[in-house]
Design a protein around this motif. Structure first.
Motif, short mmCIF file in Angstrom:
data_model
loop_
_atom_site.label_atom_id
_atom_site.label_comp_id
_atom_site.label_asym_id
_atom_site.label_seq_id
_atom_site.Cartn_x
_atom_site.Cartn_y
_atom_site.Cartn_z
N GLU A 118 0.05 95.42 52.92
CA GLU A 118 1.44 95.80 53.09
C GLU A 118 2.23 94.60 53.61
O GLU A 118 1.85 93.98 54.60
CB GLU A 118 1.54 96.96 54.08
CG GLU A 118 2.93 97.53 54.17
CD GLU A 118 2.96 98.76 55.05
OE1 GLU A 118 3.84 98.83 55.92
OE2 GLU A 118 2.09 99.65 54.86
N VAL A 119 3.30 94.26 52.92
CA VAL A 119 4.17 93.16 53.31
C VAL A 119 5.56 93.75 53.52
O VAL A 119 6.19 94.22 52.57
CB VAL A 119 4.21 92.05 52.23
CG1 VAL A 119 5.13 90.93 52.65
CG2 VAL A 119 2.81 91.54 51.96
N GLU A 120 6.04 93.73 54.78
CA GLU A 120 7.31 94.37 55.06
C GLU A 120 8.51 93.55 54.61
O GLU A 120 9.40 94.05 53.96
CB GLU A 120 7.39 94.70 56.54
CG GLU A 120 6.36 95.75 56.94
CD GLU A 120 6.55 96.22 58.35
OE1 GLU A 120 7.66 96.13 58.88
OE2 GLU A 120 5.55 96.70 58.92
N PRO A 122 9.00 90.17 52.66
CA PRO A 122 8.43 88.98 52.01
C PRO A 122 9.29 87.74 52.26
O PRO A 122 10.50 87.80 52.23
CB PRO A 122 8.42 89.35 50.53
CG PRO A 122 9.37 90.48 50.39
CD PRO A 122 9.47 91.17 51.71
N ILE A 129 0.69 85.03 51.89
CA ILE A 129 0.91 86.45 52.16
C ILE A 129 -0.19 86.99 53.07
O ILE A 129 0.07 87.65 54.05
CB ILE A 129 0.97 87.26 50.85
CG1 ILE A 129 2.18 86.82 50.03
CG2 ILE A 129 1.05 88.75 51.15
CD1 ILE A 129 2.26 87.46 48.68
N THR A 130 -1.43 86.70 52.74
CA THR A 130 -2.55 87.20 53.55
C THR A 130 -3.80 86.36 53.28
O THR A 130 -3.79 85.49 52.42
CB THR A 130 -2.84 88.69 53.24
OG1 THR A 130 -3.74 89.20 54.23
CG2 THR A 130 -3.43 88.86 51.86
#
Length: 152
Positions: A118-120, A122, A129-130
């Motif tokens: 989950e990326v709130e 970007p 991202i992760t």
């Protein structure tokens, strides 16, 4: 009587039951039945090792070996001559179970239950991202992982 006092043997994991591991040799300066030998695994070890040592010196597996379960077996082998006064000697034996690339990597993050992150908010200025986390229970080069992005 054994040619060596200790042996370090190697066998690849996942070989079938009954796979030949090694043939022990012995020598004796005597003649006749005194120079004929019988081999066996010491009775203190025979129940805990997955091998059988035939009377002629051939060591075989008695089950399929899995390095991830156990990577080394140590036991004592005995050779006895067939003379009237049975003489015997012992040798220490180590069998190293070598790795095969037989296990798939396991991804621990993101969780396999949803395969997502989950990326709130970007941040398109950053490509990060992760981090994907994974491991492989094989050994050596077989446990090395290469990550790449792809389309499913």
């Amino acid at each position: 009587m054994f040619i060596q006092s200790s042996y370090e043997l190697k066998i690849k994991e996942n070989q079938g039951t009954g796979t030949d591991v090694y043939t022990f040799k012995a020598t004796d300066l005597d003649e006749g039945s005194n120079s004929v030998f019988d081999f066996k695994i010491d009775s203190q070890n025979s129940e805990i090792v997955p091998f059988v040592l035939l009377q002629d010196g051939l060591l075989k597996t008695n089950k399929q070996l899995d390095r991830e379960e156990r990577s080394r077996y140590d036991f004592v082998a005995i050779v006895t001559d067939r003379g009237d006064n049975h003489l015997s000697t012992r040798a220490l034996v180590s069998v190293i179970v070598e790795d095969e690339n037989d296990n798939s990597p396991v991804i621990t993050f993101p969780r396999p239950s949803n395969n997502s992150v989950e990326v709130e908010y970007p941040d398109y200025a950053s490509e990060y991202i992760t981090t994907v986390e994974a491991y492989d229970i094989d050994a050596g080069r077989n446990k090395d992982l290469v990550f790449s992005d792809c389309c499913w």
